[in-house]
Design a protein around this motif. Structure first.
Motif, PDB file in Angstrom:
ATOM      1  N   LYS A  81       0.048  23.396  -1.607  1.00 39.32           N
ATOM      2  CA  LYS A  81       0.643  24.431  -2.455  1.00 39.32           C
ATOM      3  C   LYS A  81       1.501  23.835  -3.570  1.00 39.32           C
ATOM      4  N   GLU A  82       1.980  22.595  -3.395  1.00 34.70           N
ATOM      5  CA  GLU A  82       2.792  21.976  -4.447  1.00 34.70           C
ATOM      6  C   GLU A  82       2.009  21.795  -5.740  1.00 34.70           C
ATOM      7  N   LEU A  83       0.687  21.706  -5.641  1.00 33.71           N
ATOM      8  CA  LEU A  83      -0.138  21.541  -6.835  1.00 33.71           C
ATOM      9  C   LEU A  83      -0.230  22.813  -7.655  1.00 33.71           C
ATOM     10  N   MET A  84       0.256  23.928  -7.137  1.00 38.91           N
ATOM     11  CA  MET A  84       0.315  25.153  -7.936  1.00 38.91           C
ATOM     12  C   MET A  84       1.334  25.003  -9.064  1.00 38.91           C
ATOM     13  N   ASP A  85       2.285  24.101  -8.886  1.00 35.71           N
ATOM     14  CA  ASP A  85       3.228  23.812  -9.954  1.00 35.71           C
ATOM     15  C   ASP A  85       2.525  23.002 -11.033  1.00 35.71           C
ATOM     16  N   SER A  86       2.682  23.402 -12.273  1.00 39.56           N
ATOM     17  CA  SER A  86       1.926  22.785 -13.370  1.00 39.56           C
ATOM     18  C   SER A  86       2.271  21.315 -13.558  1.00 39.56           C
ATOM     19  N   SER A  87       3.536  20.936 -13.397  1.00 37.71           N
ATOM     20  CA  SER A  87       3.926  19.543 -13.596  1.00 37.71           C
ATOM     21  C   SER A  87       3.339  18.644 -12.510  1.00 37.71           C
ATOM     22  N   THR A  88       3.351  19.114 -11.257  1.00 34.30           N
ATOM     23  CA  THR A  88       2.775  18.316 -10.172  1.00 34.30           C
ATOM     24  C   THR A  88       1.262  18.223 -10.319  1.00 34.30           C
ATOM     25  N   PHE A  89       0.631  19.320 -10.711  1.00 31.42           N
ATOM     26  CA  PHE A  89      -0.825  19.280 -10.896  1.00 31.42           C
ATOM     27  C   PHE A  89      -1.197  18.383 -12.071  1.00 31.42           C
ATOM     28  N   ARG A 145      -8.810 -11.961   6.968  1.00 36.00           N
ATOM     29  CA  ARG A 145      -8.557 -12.728   8.183  1.00 36.00           C
ATOM     30  C   ARG A 145      -7.912 -14.065   7.832  1.00 36.00           C
ATOM     31  N   GLY A 146      -6.896 -14.439   8.640  1.00 36.28           N
ATOM     32  CA  GLY A 146      -6.216 -15.704   8.454  1.00 36.28           C
ATOM     33  C   GLY A 146      -6.817 -16.793   9.312  1.00 36.28           C
ATOM     34  N   VAL A 147      -6.351 -18.001   9.111  1.00 37.88           N
ATOM     35  CA  VAL A 147      -6.902 -19.150   9.817  1.00 37.88           C
ATOM     36  C   VAL A 147      -6.590 -19.092  11.304  1.00 37.88           C
ATOM     37  N   ASN A 148      -5.520 -18.407  11.685  1.00 39.80           N
ATOM     38  CA  ASN A 148      -5.176 -18.278  13.098  1.00 39.80           C
ATOM     39  C   ASN A 148      -5.819 -17.067  13.760  1.00 39.80           C
ATOM     40  N   GLY A 149      -6.694 -16.355  13.049  1.00 35.48           N
ATOM     41  CA  GLY A 149      -7.404 -15.215  13.620  1.00 35.48           C
ATOM     42  C   GLY A 149      -6.736 -13.874  13.408  1.00 35.48           C
ATOM     43  N   SER A 150      -5.530 -13.830  12.831  1.00 37.26           N
ATOM     44  CA  SER A 150      -4.846 -12.562  12.602  1.00 37.26           C
ATOM     45  C   SER A 150      -5.527 -11.792  11.471  1.00 37.26           C
ATOM     46  N   ALA A 151      -5.467 -10.473  11.595  1.00 39.50           N
ATOM     47  CA  ALA A 151      -6.064  -9.593  10.594  1.00 39.50           C
ATOM     48  C   ALA A 151      -4.963  -8.924   9.795  1.00 39.50           C
ATOM     49  N   LEU A 152      -5.111  -8.894   8.475  1.00 38.01           N
ATOM     50  CA  LEU A 152      -4.165  -8.249   7.578  1.00 38.01           C
ATOM     51  C   LEU A 152      -4.841  -7.028   6.980  1.00 38.01           C
ATOM     52  N   LEU A 153      -4.270  -5.847   7.230  1.00 37.75           N
ATOM     53  CA  LEU A 153      -4.813  -4.592   6.730  1.00 37.75           C
ATOM     54  C   LEU A 153      -4.079  -4.209   5.448  1.00 37.75           C
ATOM     55  N   PHE A 154      -4.828  -4.059   4.367  1.00 35.00           N
ATOM     56  CA  PHE A 154      -4.273  -3.711   3.068  1.00 35.00           C
ATOM     57  C   PHE A 154      -4.771  -2.328   2.659  1.00 35.00           C
ATOM     58  N   ILE A 155      -3.949  -1.646   1.894  1.00 32.44           N
ATOM     59  CA  ILE A 155      -4.321  -0.372   1.303  1.00 32.44           C
ATOM     60  C   ILE A 155      -4.130  -0.480  -0.197  1.00 32.44           C
ATOM     61  N   ARG A 156      -5.077   0.084  -0.959  1.00 36.37           N
ATOM     62  CA  ARG A 156      -4.988  -0.057  -2.415  1.00 36.37           C
ATOM     63  C   ARG A 156      -3.762   0.671  -2.939  1.00 36.37           C
ATOM     64  N   SER A 157      -3.047   0.002  -3.814  1.00 33.52           N
ATOM     65  CA  SER A 157      -1.816   0.553  -4.372  1.00 33.52           C
ATOM     66  C   SER A 157      -2.098   1.112  -5.753  1.00 33.52           C
ATOM     67  N   ASN A 158      -1.700   2.366  -5.975  1.00 30.99           N
ATOM     68  CA  ASN A 158      -1.835   3.025  -7.266  1.00 30.99           C
ATOM     69  C   ASN A 158      -0.466   3.474  -7.731  1.00 30.99           C
ATOM     70  N   CYS A 159      -0.188   3.277  -8.993  1.00 29.42           N
ATOM     71  CA  CYS A 159       1.117   3.642  -9.548  1.00 29.42           C
ATOM     72  C   CYS A 159       1.283   5.151  -9.495  1.00 29.42           C
ATOM     73  N   THR A 160       2.421   5.629  -9.017  1.00 24.61           N
ATOM     74  CA  THR A 160       2.662   7.069  -8.904  1.00 24.61           C
ATOM     75  C   THR A 160       3.206   7.678 -10.179  1.00 24.61           C
ATOM     76  N   SER A 161       3.561   6.886 -11.150  1.00 20.69           N
ATOM     77  CA  SER A 161       4.091   7.418 -12.407  1.00 20.69           C
ATOM     78  C   SER A 161       2.996   7.444 -13.443  1.00 20.69           C
ATOM     79  N   ASP A 162       3.237   8.193 -14.495  1.00 21.01           N
ATOM     80  CA  ASP A 162       2.260   8.324 -15.572  1.00 21.01           C
ATOM     81  C   ASP A 162       2.398   7.226 -16.609  1.00 21.01           C
ATOM     82  N   SER A 163       3.367   6.391 -16.466  1.00 24.47           N
ATOM     83  CA  SER A 163       3.568   5.336 -17.452  1.00 24.47           C
ATOM     84  C   SER A 163       2.556   4.235 -17.267  1.00 24.47           C
TER      85      SER A 163
END
Length: 649
Positions: free
Chosen positions: A306-314, A631-649
């Motif tokens: 419902k927040e997207l009903m606001d014009s600035s957020t949409f 995957r690292g050399v010791n077998g550990s797994a690193l989970l990454f998520i794509r980062s997107n800028c939240t501002s319009d700049s």
């Protein structure tokens, strides 16, 4: 009321065509029915339609385009709120007063169109009525019914006066107005005849869970009705092109969602037969369907969030998509924005997160950047998000991948305390590696560039622990950035690790988290090459990279059609150039050498070693538009998520 008295009442109210006296006459006349035969250009008046005839086929019947006079109506003295959306249109509610009419006593809408473009839309709506007449039951169920038009005077035939369209009345509210009501949920449930027994089965709405269930059920009903109506248009070779909340209505009579006046509906095929061809028609069809599905995606986003009903957020929401960002990353973009003023949790986010994030998946498919990747109406109706628990469907492998990634993200968003939680998350990561959709090196080179945020590491917790070191360091976001080197011929990428931290005050650090911000940066270059990792120990010495020997079972096994993990998995080998590693640390305050050394040591302690020493990253085992596993050399797994800028700049 006698006809003469009805005309007197109508004379005291404003006329829809803006004349000092209405065009209503004291005596009624027989209603005239016509059949529209040909398309009229917008610049010339429409010719007199031919007499109506009955269509053949299932659900077909007579499709009259009725020519009314103003004497046929008693015009109300108010404008319909939810049906007006253009400056060149005036909307009036009216009651049919002609006893010989089949619509006698019913409420209709008089849509007065003044500009030439508006008149074209009105005539186009009549043409669409003729094209869709063979399935009148479907048309009347999911589209706003058009009854005909009004000819108030002879000036109408010359094309100089306003064109008045007569169409069905489905209440004064559009779907946007419904959703803006304070009590919209029980009101819409009552309008759609969802009885108290059905409401009771999902629980009381005083707590979060039942409220989410009630709203999700209502969203499913509205979305499924809307998709059936849009699919009806697409199956008849037409696209709506104006789907938005203001053009969607809920009828309290037949409990269906109605798409608005089809005044801007377009044909998939070219109007000029000399220029038409099969390839061009197919391209036009795909483009129009994709445009409609994108509009449906916007409607769904506003209904759920419902927040997207606001014009600035949409505007921020739409700007994110217009910049070319992948819609599959919408959750990571919207959560910080929508959670700012929601201390108890956003119900819309909870709905989209249910069923392994199926709502986000459907939203991403509706708003896909490439039109070829957008989901169709029929596939959307079979999507798990719109199918209730009684409709059991077999999810596709893509939906299973999405569910695995969403579950892993949801788990990683909570601080992992128990060993069973860490084991479960490691298991999800291993399943994601088996179902990696982009195993080829070319896919990695295409998807890798960008900024990735470290979400979880199977080898080490990120952040504060029970230790009490001398410098109290609070870790912030840890990013890994891949950038394509333009001057290189070989697939060489620049690799940068940015580790943010904050030096908290020594005395009151449990309560005061303000402090001096700093950043640790590691940059180098890396080459991407194809590679493999082996799961079974007897296959290769590289088996230390992963320790999974489990079998796929349950929900995931049925979807992936795999009884056992393969012996080896294709990966993207990441070869880091150790001779060109550059490490730098910046801090907002001046530190002496001893203090800087202690801060650096504490940052390294709280950070996975692969983020400080990039040469310890061996390979990548999973990547899509939103998630990545290294995957690292010791077998550990690193989970990454794509980062997107939240501002319009």
């Amino acid at each position: 009321m006698p006809l003469a008295a009805a005309a007197t009442v109508a004379a005291a109210r404003p006329s829809p065509i803006g004349l000092p006296r209405p065009l209503c006459r004291a005596s009624a006349h027989p209603r005239r029915r016509f059949r529209l035969q040909a398309t009229s250009p917008a610049s010339t008046p429409a010719p007199a339609p031919a007499p109506a005839t009955a269509d053949e086929g299932p659900g077909a019947g007579p499709c009259p385009v009725v020519r009314f006079d103003m004497a046929d109506f008693t015009v109300a003295d108010r404008v319909s709120v939810g049906l007006h959306g253009r400056s060149d249109e005036m909307i009036f509610e009216a009651t049919v007063r002609d006893p010989s009419s089949e619509l006698y006593g019913s409420t209709v809408v008089l849509r007065q169109l003044t500009s030439s473009q508006a008149k074209r839309r009105g005539r186009r709506a009549l043409e669409v009525l003729k094209k869709l007449a063979r399935r009148q039951i479907m048309y009347h169920s999911y589209a706003m019914q058009v009854h005909g038009y009004v000819t108030p005077s002879n000036v109408m035939e010359e094309g100089d006066g306003p064109f008045i369209l007569v169409h069905g009345y489905h209440g004064s509210y559009s779907l946007r107005h419904w959703l803006q009501l304070s009590d919209w949920l029980p009101t819409l449930e009552a309008t759609l005849a969802l009885d108290e027994e059905q409401v009771r089965r999902v629980g009381d709405d005083s707590i979060g869970g039942p409220a989410v269930t009630r709203q999700l059920r209502l969203i499913r009903i509205l979305m499924r009705d809307l998709l059936i109506g849009v699919n009806y248009l697409h199956s008849h070779g037409m696209a709506h092109t104006e789907l938005r909340l203001e053009n969607v209505h809920v009828s309290p009579v037949d409990k269906h969602v109605k798409v608005g006046i089809l005044g801007n509906a377009v044909d998939f095929h070219d109007s000029d037969p000399n220029n038409s061809s099969v390839p061009s028609n197919n391209d036009r069809r795909k483009m129009m369907i994709a445009f409609d599905m994108r509009c449906v995606g916007f409607i769904m986003a506003k209904m759920v969030l419902k927040e997207l009903m606001d014009s600035s957020t949409f505007l921020k929401f739409k700007s994110f998509l217009n910049k070319g960002n992948d819609p599959s990353c919408l959750r990571e973009f919207l959560v910080p924005i929508l959670s700012q003023n929601s201390p108890t949790g956003n119900i819309g986010l909870q709905m989209l997160d249910r069923h392994w994030g199926a709502g986000w998946n459907l939203l991403a498919l509706l708003l896909a950047t490439k039109s070829d990747n957008r989901i169709s109406c029929l596939d959307a109706l079979r999507h798990p998000f719109l199918c209730g628990p009684k409709w059991r469907i077999s999810p596709s492998v893509n939906v299973v991948r999405w569910g695995l990634g969403s579950t892993a993200v949801r788990l990683a968003e909570d601080y992992i305390y128990g060993h069973h939680q860490r084991r479960r998350l490691a298991y999800f990561i291993e399943l994601m590696e088996v179902l990696n959709p982009n195993s080829r090196t070319e896919s990695w080179l295409h998807l890798l560039p960008g900024r990735w945020c470290l979400l979880y590491c199977t080898g080490r917790h990120i952040g504060l622990t029970l230790r009490q070191p001398t410098p109290r360091i609070l870790m912030s976001d840890v990013f890994l950035t891949f950038a394509q080197t333009p001057e290189s011929v070989d697939p060489v990428l620049s690799l940068a690790s940015d580790i943010g931290f904050k030096i908290m005050p020594e005395s009151d650090w449990p309560h005061d988290k303000s402090g001096t911000e700093g950043n640790l940066s590691v940059t180098t270059s890396a080459r991407i090459a194809p590679g493999r990792i082996y799961i079974n120990a007897e296959d290769s010495k590289d088996s230390r990279i992963t320790s999974s020997r489990r079998y796929l079972h349950g929900k995931w096994g049925k979807a992936s059609k795999m009884k056992e993990l393969p012996a080896s998995l294709p990966t993207a080998s990441i070869n880091v150039d150790e001779d060109e590693v550059d490490v730098s640390m910046t801090c907002g305050s001046t530190l002496n050498v001893n203090s800087a050394r202690k801060v650096l040591q504490e940052v390294r302690t709280q950070t996975p070693p692969e983020m400080f020493d990039l040469s310890k990253i061996v390979c990548g085992t999973y990547i899509d538009s939103r998630l990545m596993i290294l995957r690292g050399v010791n077998g550990s797994a690193l989970l990454f998520i794509r980062s997107n800028c939240t501002s319009d700049s």
